[in-house]
Design a protein around this motif. Structure first.
Motif, mmCIF file in Angstrom:
data_model
loop_
_atom_site.group_PDB
_atom_site.id
_atom_site.type_symbol
_atom_site.label_atom_id
_atom_site.label_comp_id
_atom_site.label_asym_id
_atom_site.label_seq_id
_atom_site.Cartn_x
_atom_site.Cartn_y
_atom_site.Cartn_z
ATOM 1 N N GLY A 16 0.266 4.809 0.912
ATOM 2 C CA GLY A 16 1.018 5.314 2.047
ATOM 3 C C GLY A 16 1.620 4.210 2.895
ATOM 4 N N GLU A 17 1.918 4.540 4.144
ATOM 5 C CA GLU A 17 2.519 3.608 5.095
ATOM 6 C C GLU A 17 1.502 2.531 5.467
ATOM 7 O OE1 GLU A 17 4.499 1.402 7.508
ATOM 8 O OE2 GLU A 17 5.505 3.047 6.464
ATOM 9 N N ILE A 18 1.869 1.272 5.260
ATOM 10 C CA ILE A 18 0.930 0.170 5.475
ATOM 11 C C ILE A 18 0.545 0.035 6.945
ATOM 12 C CG2 ILE A 18 0.644 -2.338 5.333
ATOM 13 C CD1 ILE A 18 2.389 -2.331 2.867
ATOM 14 N N ALA A 19 1.496 0.237 7.834
ATOM 15 C CA ALA A 19 1.246 -0.022 9.250
ATOM 16 C C ALA A 19 0.323 0.996 9.891
ATOM 17 C CB ALA A 19 2.573 -0.058 10.014
ATOM 18 N N THR A 57 -9.073 12.601 16.057
ATOM 19 C CA THR A 57 -8.651 13.742 15.244
ATOM 20 C C THR A 57 -8.003 13.276 13.948
ATOM 21 O OG1 THR A 57 -8.145 14.894 17.313
ATOM 22 C CG2 THR A 57 -7.396 15.920 15.273
ATOM 23 N N PRO A 58 -8.709 13.329 12.827
ATOM 24 C CA PRO A 58 -8.081 12.985 11.544
ATOM 25 C C PRO A 58 -6.881 13.875 11.274
ATOM 26 C CG PRO A 58 -10.460 13.169 11.315
ATOM 27 C CD PRO A 58 -10.115 13.696 12.685
ATOM 28 N N LYS A 59 -5.883 13.316 10.590
ATOM 29 C CA LYS A 59 -4.669 14.096 10.355
ATOM 30 C C LYS A 59 -4.882 15.111 9.244
ATOM 31 C CE LYS A 59 -2.444 10.917 7.079
ATOM 32 N NZ LYS A 59 -1.283 10.061 6.826
ATOM 33 N N ALA A 60 -4.106 16.174 9.290
ATOM 34 C CA ALA A 60 -4.210 17.219 8.283
ATOM 35 C C ALA A 60 -3.651 16.717 6.965
ATOM 36 C CB ALA A 60 -3.451 18.460 8.735
ATOM 37 N N GLY A 61 -4.135 17.297 5.877
ATOM 38 C CA GLY A 61 -3.618 16.921 4.570
ATOM 39 C C GLY A 61 -4.134 15.565 4.141
ATOM 40 N N SER A 62 -3.470 14.951 3.181
ATOM 41 C CA SER A 62 -3.875 13.623 2.733
ATOM 42 C C SER A 62 -2.689 12.910 2.132
ATOM 43 C CB SER A 62 -5.002 13.717 1.688
ATOM 44 O OG SER A 62 -4.555 14.354 0.530
ATOM 45 N N GLU A 63 -2.653 11.574 2.340
ATOM 46 C CA GLU A 63 -1.596 10.834 1.687
ATOM 47 C C GLU A 63 -1.930 10.700 0.212
ATOM 48 O OE1 GLU A 63 -4.818 8.813 2.529
ATOM 49 O OE2 GLU A 63 -3.499 8.539 4.226
ATOM 50 N N ARG A 64 -0.969 10.252 -0.545
ATOM 51 C CA ARG A 64 -1.192 10.130 -1.984
ATOM 52 C C ARG A 64 -2.170 8.991 -2.239
ATOM 53 N NH1 ARG A 64 2.077 7.666 -6.035
ATOM 54 N NH2 ARG A 64 3.563 7.095 -4.408
ATOM 55 N N GLN A 65 -3.387 9.348 -2.615
ATOM 56 C CA GLN A 65 -4.391 8.325 -2.889
ATOM 57 C C GLN A 65 -5.164 8.744 -4.136
ATOM 58 O OE1 GLN A 65 -6.395 8.467 0.929
ATOM 59 N NE2 GLN A 65 -8.055 9.607 0.014
ATOM 60 N N LYS A 66 -5.403 7.800 -5.001
ATOM 61 C CA LYS A 66 -6.039 8.127 -6.272
ATOM 62 C C LYS A 66 -6.708 6.888 -6.839
ATOM 63 C CE LYS A 66 -1.780 7.031 -8.732
ATOM 64 N NZ LYS A 66 -0.750 7.498 -9.656
ATOM 65 N N GLN A 67 -7.539 7.115 -7.827
ATOM 66 C CA GLN A 67 -8.123 6.006 -8.567
ATOM 67 C C GLN A 67 -7.179 5.655 -9.714
ATOM 68 O OE1 GLN A 67 -10.825 4.398 -7.821
ATOM 69 N NE2 GLN A 67 -11.476 5.688 -6.130
ATOM 70 N N PRO A 68 -7.006 4.378 -10.044
ATOM 71 C CA PRO A 68 -6.151 4.026 -11.175
ATOM 72 C C PRO A 68 -6.757 4.496 -12.491
ATOM 73 C CG PRO A 68 -7.333 2.106 -10.389
ATOM 74 C CD PRO A 68 -7.602 3.197 -9.415
ATOM 75 N N VAL A 69 -5.910 4.843 -13.395
ATOM 76 C CA VAL A 69 -6.379 5.312 -14.695
ATOM 77 C C VAL A 69 -6.795 4.114 -15.542
ATOM 78 C CG1 VAL A 69 -5.733 6.537 -16.787
ATOM 79 C CG2 VAL A 69 -4.866 7.310 -14.581
ATOM 80 N N ALA A 70 -7.984 4.164 -16.083
ATOM 81 C CA ALA A 70 -8.457 3.081 -16.945
ATOM 82 C C ALA A 70 -7.674 3.097 -18.252
ATOM 83 C CB ALA A 70 -9.949 3.253 -17.223
ATOM 84 N N LYS A 71 -7.346 1.899 -18.737
ATOM 85 C CA LYS A 71 -6.601 1.812 -19.995
ATOM 86 C C LYS A 71 -7.337 0.923 -20.973
ATOM 87 C CE LYS A 71 -2.073 2.488 -17.864
ATOM 88 N NZ LYS A 71 -0.731 1.921 -17.634
ATOM 89 N N ASN A 85 1.891 -17.478 4.045
ATOM 90 C CA ASN A 85 1.952 -16.023 4.134
ATOM 91 C C ASN A 85 0.523 -15.483 4.078
ATOM 92 O OD1 ASN A 85 2.303 -13.272 3.707
ATOM 93 N ND2 ASN A 85 3.234 -13.510 1.673
ATOM 94 N N ALA A 86 -0.039 -15.172 5.252
ATOM 95 C CA ALA A 86 -1.396 -14.615 5.353
ATOM 96 C C ALA A 86 -1.308 -13.238 5.990
ATOM 97 C CB ALA A 86 -2.285 -15.536 6.175
ATOM 98 N N ALA A 87 -0.357 -12.437 5.530
ATOM 99 C CA ALA A 87 -0.017 -11.173 6.177
ATOM 100 C C ALA A 87 -0.840 -9.993 5.701
ATOM 101 C CB ALA A 87 1.475 -10.878 5.982
ATOM 102 N N GLY A 88 -1.921 -10.244 4.971
ATOM 103 C CA GLY A 88 -2.798 -9.156 4.553
ATOM 104 C C GLY A 88 -2.062 -8.141 3.699
ATOM 105 N N PRO A 89 -2.084 -6.846 4.076
ATOM 106 C CA PRO A 89 -1.422 -5.822 3.261
ATOM 107 C C PRO A 89 0.083 -6.026 3.115
ATOM 108 C CG PRO A 89 -2.961 -4.832 4.825
ATOM 109 C CD PRO A 89 -2.847 -6.273 5.196
ATOM 110 N N TRP A 90 0.677 -6.856 3.973
ATOM 111 C CA TRP A 90 2.121 -7.108 3.914
ATOM 112 C C TRP A 90 2.465 -8.359 3.089
ATOM 113 C CZ3 TRP A 90 -0.271 -5.200 8.254
ATOM 114 C CH2 TRP A 90 0.238 -3.996 8.771
#
Length: 561
Positions: free
Chosen positions: A303-306, A547-561, A230-235
Motif C-alpha cells: 500500500g501507500e508507504i507514507a 480506530t483501525p480503518k475498515a477493509g484491508s489494503e492488498r497484503q499477502k504472503q509471497p508464493v514460494a517457488k 540514501n537511508a530513507a527506509g521504505p523509500w
C-alpha cells in the motif's frame, strides 16, 4: 564544533547546509540515518541530514520497541546475525540506559506448538552463547507450574512448561532522537520536514548535489556533498529509481501492527513471546507503563508507504490471537485504546514469506556514487552505520576508525546502567523539590535521562507561563525543551515521537492537545490556516490510532517457488 538543535533555527540550518560542500549528506532521519550521522561526524567528517517527515516518523517510531537479541533468527540459522545483534543490544543498553530496559521474556511451550521443550532449551542455550548474554540474564527453563506462576493468564490447555530469556525494551523514537542529538552535539546538522527532490550530476555523471525542499516554507536549497547516502527506509527504492539505479535486488516491505490495552483490562505480569494457533507467526505481549501492547503480524505490504495503517483484519487477528493464548482475558475491539502500524524495509528473497526473510542489511552503490542502505534491524543500527562510513573512509584514505561502541548517547550520562535507578531516584526528589509531583518528576527523569537537568532549568519559565496556557508545569517544560533542544515543529511531533503518548497515553494527548497547540501557535506565530492544519493533522492521527480503518489494503504472503 557544537551545534544546536532548535526548532527556532531550522531555516538557518538549511541555509548553512547549502553554503558549503559536505563530506557526507544523508537522506533519511530514522535510526539508520541518525546512526550514520553520528559515526561520520565523530570521525571528523562534515555531515548534513534531512528527513522529509519528522525524525523517526517512519519505521523508527513504529517497531515492536525492542532492542532484539535475535532469537527468531536462530530458527532461520542466521548464526552470524544472532551473534552480532546480541553484542549490539548490550552496547545500546550501556550507551543509552535511560531508553533501554532489560525485560524477561517468557516463551510458553504448548503441545503441538512451534517450540518443543528440548528444542527450546537447546535453542535458548545456543542463543545465550552466540549473543554473549551475561550470566545473570541467561535462559531458564520452567516447569508447567513455574510457567503459570510467572504468568497466570496463560492458557492451561496443552501447556507443558516454558523458557525465559532477556530482551531489552526501548522507546524507538527517543533512541533515534538521542543518537541524532549526539551527532548534532558533535557538529552534524539535521533538519526535519525537508524532502530530497532531485539529484544534480557532474560531467562524469556522479552526484554532486541534492536539491531539497523545506516542506514547511516551500523554500528550496542546493546541498553539495562528496558522498550522498540514501537511508530513507521504505523509500530507499524510490530514491534509487530517481537516480536511475534501481537494478538487481530490491526492497520487500512487510507490515507489523500493534494494539494497546489498559493493564486493568489485560493485567499481564510478564512479557510473553508466543506462536499463534493457526499460522505459527510469532507475537509479543508486553507490559509497559500501565498498558499492555500486543503485536506483530509481519505481512507483505503493497500500500501507500507514507501511511501504513492497522486494518480491521489486523485488529481481529491480534484480538483472536491474544484470546487464544490468554483465554480468560477475552479482549474485544472496545478494549483497544490505540494502535500503530509500521513498515520493515527488507531485501527481497525469492520464495520466502514475510516472516522468513532475513533481517540482514545491504549497501547498494550506484554508478552515480549514490550509496543506499536497506534491511537490518533497529538493534544493528550502529554496525550498519559503521559499515557504510568504513566504506567512505576507505575511498578517501581516512584512517580514523569508528568510536561509537563506547560513546554515551545524549541523555545517557547517568553513571552507567547499574546506577540508573539511583539516578532516577535522586532527580525525582529534585523535581519534587522544584514543585512537581513525584510521578511527574519520575516520568520526566525516565524520559530524558541526564538531560533532565535541562528540563528542570526550564521550570522557572514554565511556572510563569503555565497559568496563561492552562498547562501543568511539567508538560510545558517538556514542550519548551522539545522546541529548543529536539526540533519539535508540529503538535504531532511532541505527542508522538517526543513523548510516545499517542500510543501509550492517548487520554493525556486528548487532555492537553488544545493547550499545547495554543502555545505552539503563539511561539511560531502561525496563521489561523496553519494552526487549523496542524490541529487537523493531530486529530486525524488520534482518530487513526484509536480506530483501525475498515477493509484491508492488498497484503499477502509471497508464493514460494
Amino acid at each position: 564544533m557544537t551545534q544546536t538543535f532548535s526548532a527556532n533555527k531550522r531555516s538557518q540550518y538549511l541555509r548553512e547546509l547549502s553554503s558549503r560542500e559536505l563530506d557526507v549528506f544523508i537522506i533519511g532521519g530514522g535510526i539508520t540515518g541518525a546512526g550514520i550521522a553520528l559515526d561520520a561526524v565523530t570521525r571528523g567528517l562534515s555531515v548534513g541530514l534531512v528527513e522529509m517527515q519528522d525524525f523517526a516518523a517512519g519505521t523508527s517510531s513504529r517497531s515492536t520497541k525492542l532492542v532484539h537479541g535475535g532469537l527468531r533468527y536462530l530458527k532461520q540459522f542466521e548464526i552470524k546475525l544472532v551473534a552480532e545483534v546480541g553484542k549490539e543490544r548490550a552496547i545500546v543498553y550501556e550507551n543509552a540506559p535511560h531508553v533501554t530496559t532489560p525485560e524477561w521474556m517468557l516463551l510458553p511451550i504448548i503441545e503441538g506448538g512451534t517450540f518443543g521443550k528440548l528444542s527450546t532449551s537447546i535453542g535458548l542455550r545456543v542463543y545465550d552463547f552466540l549473543a554473549g548474554v551475561r550470566a545473570k540474564e541467561r535462559r531458564k527453563m520452567l516447569k508447567r507450574s513455574e510457567t503459570i506462576a510467572r504468568e497466570p493468564l496463560l492458557k492451561r490447555d496443552g501447556l507443558k512448561g516454558g523458557g525465559v530469556y532477556v530482551e531489552y525494551k526501548t522507546d524507538d523514537a527517543r533512541l533515534t532522537l538521542e543518537v541524532l542529538k549526539k551527532a548534532v552535539e558533535h557538529g552534524a546538522t539535521a533538519v526535519n520536514y525537508t524532502k530530497a527532490e532531485r539529484f544534480i550530476y557532474g560531467s562524469d555523471n556522479k552526484i554532486t548535489a541534492v536539491i531539497v525542499r523545506d516542506l514547511l516554507t516551500g523554500s528550496t536549497y542546493e546541498i553539495k556533498a562528496k558522498y550522498v547516502i540514501n537511508a530513507a527506509g521504505p523509500w530507499v527504492d524510490e530514491l534509487r529509481e530517481a537516480d536511475g539505479s534501481k537494478t538487481g535486488k530490491h526492497l520487500f516491505l512487510t507490515k507489523g501492527v500493534h494494539i494497546v490495552v489498559d493493564q486493568q483490562r489485560f493485567p499481564l505480569q510478564q512479557a510473553v513471546y508466543f506462536d499463534t494457533e493457526n499460522d505459527g507467526r510469532m507475537v509479543f505481549a508486553i507490559p509497559r507503563d500501565g498498558k499492555t501492547y500486543i503485536g506483530t503480524t509481519d505481512t507483505q505490504y503493497t500500500g501507500e508507504i507514507a501511511s501504513p495503517r492497522m486494518t480491521h483484519e489486523d485488529l481481529t487477528y491480534l484480538i483472536e490471537t491474544t484470546n487464544y493464548m490468554f483465554p480468560t482475558v477475552q479482549l474485544t475491539e472496545a478494549d483497544v485504546e490505540s494502535s500503530w502500524a509500521g513498515l520493515r524495509p527488507l531485501i527481497f528473497e525469492e520464495g520466502k514469506s514475510a516472516s522468513e526473510i532475513s533481517r540482514k542489511d545491504e549497501i547498494f552503490e550506484s554508478p552515480s556514487g549514490l550509496l543506499s542502505i536497506a534491511g537490518g534491524k533497529l538493534t544493528g543500527y550502529r554496525k550498519m552505520a559503521e559499515k557504510i562510513i568504513d566504506m567512505i573512509c576507505g575511498k578517501e584514505g581516512i584512517t580514523a576508525s569508528g568510536m561509537t561502541e563506547s560513546l554515551i548517547l545524549s541523555g545517557g550520562e547517568v553513571g552507567g546502567s547499574k546506577n540508573l535507578e539511583a539516578f532516577i531516584s535522586t532527580h525525582t526528589e529534585r523535581g519534587v523539590g522544584l514543585g512537581l509531583t513525584g510521578s511527574e518528576a519520575r516520568k520526566l527523569t525516565r524520559l530524558y535521562g541526564s538531560n533532565i537537568t535541562k528540563v528542570y532549568d526550564l521550570l522557572p519559565a514554565a511556572k510563569e507561563e503555565a497559568a496563561k496556557y492552562h498547562l501543568p508545569e511539567a508538560v510545558l517544560a517538556a514542550l519548551i525543551y522539545g522546541l529548543e533542544e529536539e526540533m519539535v515543529m508540529k503538535p504531532i511531533d511532541f505527542f508522538n515521537r517526543r513523548t510516545a503518548a499517542l500510543f501509550f497515553d492517548i487520554a493525556w494527548v486528548k487532555q492537553w492537545k488544545d493547550e499545547v497547540i495554543r502555545y505552539m501557535e503563539e511561539h511560531f506565530q502561525w496563521s489561523s490556516e496553519e494552526t487549523a492544519s496542524y490541529r487537523e493533522e493531530l486529530e486525524h492521527e488520534i482518530q487513526l490510532a484509536a480506530t483501525p480503518k475498515a477493509g484491508s489494503e492488498r497484503q499477502k504472503q509471497p508464493v514460494a517457488k
